[in-house]
Scaffold this motif. Structure first.
Motif, short mmCIF file in Angstrom:
data_model
loop_
_atom_site.label_atom_id
_atom_site.label_comp_id
_atom_site.label_asym_id
_atom_site.label_seq_id
_atom_site.Cartn_x
_atom_site.Cartn_y
_atom_site.Cartn_z
N ARG A 125 -28.34 13.32 78.05
CA ARG A 125 -27.74 12.04 78.47
C ARG A 125 -26.51 11.72 77.62
N TYR A 126 -26.57 12.06 76.35
CA TYR A 126 -25.42 11.83 75.46
C TYR A 126 -24.21 12.62 75.96
N LEU A 127 -24.42 13.91 76.26
CA LEU A 127 -23.31 14.73 76.74
C LEU A 127 -22.78 14.23 78.08
N ALA A 128 -23.69 13.87 78.99
CA ALA A 128 -23.29 13.46 80.34
C ALA A 128 -22.45 12.19 80.31
N ILE A 129 -22.78 11.27 79.42
CA ILE A 129 -22.11 9.96 79.42
C ILE A 129 -20.96 9.90 78.42
N CYS A 130 -21.14 10.53 77.26
CA CYS A 130 -20.13 10.41 76.21
C CYS A 130 -19.11 11.55 76.23
N ALA A 227 -20.77 3.82 74.68
CA ALA A 227 -19.93 4.35 75.75
C ALA A 227 -20.12 3.55 77.04
N VAL A 228 -21.34 3.18 77.34
CA VAL A 228 -21.62 2.45 78.57
C VAL A 228 -20.98 1.06 78.53
N LEU A 229 -21.01 0.42 77.37
CA LEU A 229 -20.43 -0.92 77.25
C LEU A 229 -18.92 -0.91 77.44
N GLY A 236 -20.98 0.49 87.48
CA GLY A 236 -21.02 1.72 86.68
C GLY A 236 -21.92 1.59 85.47
N ARG A 237 -21.88 0.42 84.82
CA ARG A 237 -22.75 0.20 83.66
C ARG A 237 -24.21 0.21 84.07
N MET A 238 -24.52 -0.44 85.20
CA MET A 238 -25.90 -0.48 85.66
C MET A 238 -26.41 0.92 86.01
N LYS A 239 -25.58 1.73 86.64
CA LYS A 239 -25.99 3.09 87.01
C LYS A 239 -26.25 3.93 85.76
N ALA A 240 -25.37 3.79 84.76
CA ALA A 240 -25.54 4.56 83.53
C ALA A 240 -26.80 4.14 82.78
N PHE A 241 -27.02 2.83 82.68
CA PHE A 241 -28.22 2.34 82.01
C PHE A 241 -29.48 2.75 82.76
N SER A 242 -29.40 2.78 84.10
CA SER A 242 -30.56 3.13 84.90
C SER A 242 -31.01 4.56 84.64
N THR A 243 -30.06 5.49 84.46
CA THR A 243 -30.42 6.88 84.22
C THR A 243 -31.03 7.08 82.83
N CYS A 244 -30.77 6.14 81.92
CA CYS A 244 -31.28 6.26 80.55
C CYS A 244 -32.55 5.46 80.31
N SER A 245 -32.72 4.36 81.04
CA SER A 245 -33.84 3.47 80.76
C SER A 245 -35.19 4.14 80.99
N SER A 246 -35.30 4.97 82.03
CA SER A 246 -36.57 5.67 82.30
C SER A 246 -36.96 6.55 81.13
N ASN A 297 -35.26 5.96 90.51
CA ASN A 297 -34.31 6.98 90.90
C ASN A 297 -34.38 7.22 92.40
N PRO A 298 -33.39 6.75 93.15
CA PRO A 298 -33.41 6.91 94.61
C PRO A 298 -33.35 8.37 95.05
N ASP A 299 -32.69 9.23 94.26
CA ASP A 299 -32.63 10.65 94.62
C ASP A 299 -34.02 11.29 94.57
#
Length: 315
Positions: A125-130, A227-229, A236-246, A297-299
């Motif tokens: 997740r760090y690599l994908a977002i940062c 990075a998300v902030l 975009g922030r909500m989508k990024a946080f959603s992938t990390c919150s789980s 995760n809708p996917d």
């Protein structure tokens, strides 16, 4: 590796697991509850794995690691729950020495791999977002396989070390374990040998497999949050946080129960709290993981619908 309990001074060849209850009337109820939990855990995790395999959208590093986590959860719950169910239906609650150590080895192997894999997922997740531009290079297929392989190798080394060290102890009685599965803290209490070295080994393992991964996960998410902030779009922030919150929820449950279980070596006797934490760690957490990841995760939800409804995947 000789895991026998018939060493020079050992006389205990079987342990007695007190289990969750000593009241016979409660055993059928608990049997049904934990059987349903086991079926739900295995079914949920295997469904998640099937969804990842059949859905092209999910053929990415994040879901590759999630699929491996699902396999580990199925293995971990299968080491503990079937033996527990057998004890619910039998008048005998004893377990042979070799079977006890085998259960301990495989539980630590699978749970330890979970520790490292959760750390790898945080790094992903760090690599994908940062560092999105370098993501495909730093998280190539070969690196993914290497990270999973290293997680299993480190965990295997620790499980083997703990099991061999335990097998060197003498057990001359008593042989009653106030728990529903064999684990290190409870077995230390029954040994008539010095367990100082064993406790040191467990402490080192706790630092290497518990504290260090948790620090790395925390550091990864400090950078991720920063990075998300900086993302201007609220969506975009909500989508990024959603992938990390789980992932963060799973980490919180896993490490919260693990710290309670293995950082209490000064406690003289096991208690019902140990059993409750053991249930959270070995049954509830693996059962919740597929729900936590799929509900947000809708996917994954779409892939699960296609798996269960038997529809052809759209290209």
């Amino acid at each position: 590796m000789d895991l026998g309990g018939s060493g020079n001074d050992s006389v205990v060849t079987r342990f007695v697991l007190l289990g969750l209850t000593e009241t016979p009337a409660r055993r059928p109820i608990l049997f049904v509850i934990f059987l349903l939990a086991y079926v739900a855990t295995v079914g949920g995790n295997l469904s998640t794995l099937a969804a990842i395999l059949v859905e092209p959208k999910l053929h990415s590093p994040m879901y590759f690691f999630l699929g491996n986590l699902s396999l580990l959860d199925v293995g971990c719950v299968s080491v503990i729950v079937p033996a527990m169910l057998r004890h619910f239906t039998s008048n005998s609650r004893s377990i042979p020495y070799r079977a006890c150590l085998s259960q301990l080895f495989f539980f630590h192997l699978l749970a330890g791999a979970d520790c490292f894999l959760l750390t790898v997922m945080a790094y992903d997740r760090y690599l994908a977002i940062c560092q999105p531009l370098a993501y495909s290079t730093r998280m190539s297929w070969g690196i993914q396989q290497a990270l999973v392989g290293m997680s299993c190798a480190f965990s295997f080394t620790n499980a083997l070390t703990q099991t061999v060290a335990l097998s060197a102890l003498n057990f001359c009685g008593p042989n009653v374990i106030n728990h529903f599965y064999c684990d290190l803290p409870q077995l230390f209490q029954l040994s008539c040998s010095s367990v100082h070295l064993n406790e040191q080994l467990l402490f080192v393992a706790a630092v290497f497999m518990g504290v260090a991964p948790l620090v790395l996960i925390s550091m990864s998410y400090v950078y991720v949050v920063a990075a998300v902030l900086r993302i201007r779009s609220a969506e975009g922030r909500m989508k990024a946080f959603s992938t990390c919150s789980s992932h963060l929820i799973v980490v919180g449950i896993f490490y919260g129960t693990g710290v309670f279980s293995y950082m209490r070596l000064g406690s003289v006797e096991s208690s019902d709290k140990d059993k409750g934490i053991g249930i959270l760690n070995t049954v509830i957490s693996p059962m919740l993981n597929p729900l936590i990841y799929s509900l947000r995760n809708p996917d994954v939800q779409g892939a699960l619908q296609r798996v269960f409804m038997g529809r052809q995947l759209s290209k």
